[in-house]
Design a protein around this motif. Structure first.
Motif, PDB file in Angstrom:
ATOM      1  N   GLY A  80      29.291 -24.943  22.668  1.00  0.00           N
ATOM      2  CA  GLY A  80      28.145 -24.993  21.788  1.00  0.00           C
ATOM      3  C   GLY A  80      27.444 -23.655  21.694  1.00  0.00           C
ATOM      4  N   TYR A  81      26.214 -23.684  21.206  1.00  0.00           N
ATOM      5  CA  TYR A  81      25.478 -22.444  20.989  1.00  0.00           C
ATOM      6  C   TYR A  81      23.978 -22.689  21.112  1.00  0.00           C
ATOM      7  N   TYR A  82      23.254 -21.583  21.247  1.00  0.00           N
ATOM      8  CA  TYR A  82      21.788 -21.573  21.251  1.00  0.00           C
ATOM      9  C   TYR A  82      21.368 -20.583  20.187  1.00  0.00           C
ATOM     10  N   SER A  83      20.499 -21.003  19.271  1.00  0.00           N
ATOM     11  CA  SER A  83      20.013 -20.141  18.198  1.00  0.00           C
ATOM     12  C   SER A  83      18.569 -19.773  18.470  1.00  0.00           C
ATOM     13  N   PHE A  84      18.284 -18.489  18.566  1.00  0.00           N
ATOM     14  CA  PHE A  84      16.910 -18.018  18.750  1.00  0.00           C
ATOM     15  C   PHE A  84      16.054 -18.419  17.557  1.00  0.00           C
ATOM     16  N   GLU A  85      16.630 -18.372  16.355  1.00  0.00           N
ATOM     17  CA  GLU A  85      15.893 -18.740  15.135  1.00  0.00           C
ATOM     18  C   GLU A  85      15.549 -20.226  15.156  1.00  0.00           C
ATOM     19  N   ASP A  86      16.514 -21.071  15.452  1.00  0.00           N
ATOM     20  CA  ASP A  86      16.268 -22.509  15.479  1.00  0.00           C
ATOM     21  C   ASP A  86      15.204 -22.890  16.503  1.00  0.00           C
ATOM     22  N   GLU A  87      15.161 -22.127  17.600  1.00  0.00           N
ATOM     23  CA  GLU A  87      14.204 -22.421  18.672  1.00  0.00           C
ATOM     24  C   GLU A  87      12.881 -21.705  18.497  1.00  0.00           C
TER      25      GLU A  87
END
Length: 156
Positions: free
Chosen positions: A146-153
């Protein structure tokens, strides 16, 4: 004689040429509008033999229409980190005439939580990009699952 040599050497400089040859028409390039689309493009172009082995930092280069110009591997490091040199990042973006970039790096451990260093670097690069009119749209932390998005968070 030595003075003449010094004067002559003043004129020995290298010429720098910048070229860019896209392999695809702009209309054929993928367009991204979500972090999931970015993840899918990056993941499908990542060396999956390395994603859980060592940390790599890459940028996705975009034109004004958010179409992908290309992916550039900025660095490849060890298990615990890699160097993201702002000069390499922005010189590549400038050479490609990118309007914006998306930062990405993997965490071999599988942990999606950004470190304090990840957050500081992201803000530093976003500020640097604003001086060059190159928007830093997001920063993705990648894993094989998976991934982590700085923008989404809301961090960027």
């Amino acid at each position: 004689m030595e003075k003449l040599q010094d004067q002559i050497s003043l004129y020995h400089v290298s010429e720098i040429n910048v070229t860019y040859r896209p392999k695809f028409k702009a209309s054929e390039r993928p367009k991204v509008s979500t972090s999931k689309e970015v993840y899918d493009i990056l993941f499908n172009n990542w060396d999956l033999d390395k994603i859980e082995l060592l940390e790599q930092f890459k940028i996705l280069l975009l034109n004004r229409a958010n179409r992908v110009i290309g992916i550039y591997e900025v660095s490849s490091g060890g298990m615990a980190g890699t160097v993201a040199d702002p000069k390499l990042i922005f010189s590549t973006a400038l050479k490609a005439c990118a309007s914006s970039i998306i930062l990405s790096h993997n965490h071999p451990s599988g942990n999606l939580k950004p470190s304090e260093a990840d957050i500081v670097l992201t803000h530093k690069l976003k500020n640097a990009g604003s001086f060059l009119d190159i928007a830093v749209l997001d920063h993705l932390i990648m894993t094989s699952e998976g991934y982590y998005s700085f923008e989404d968070e809301g961090i960027i």
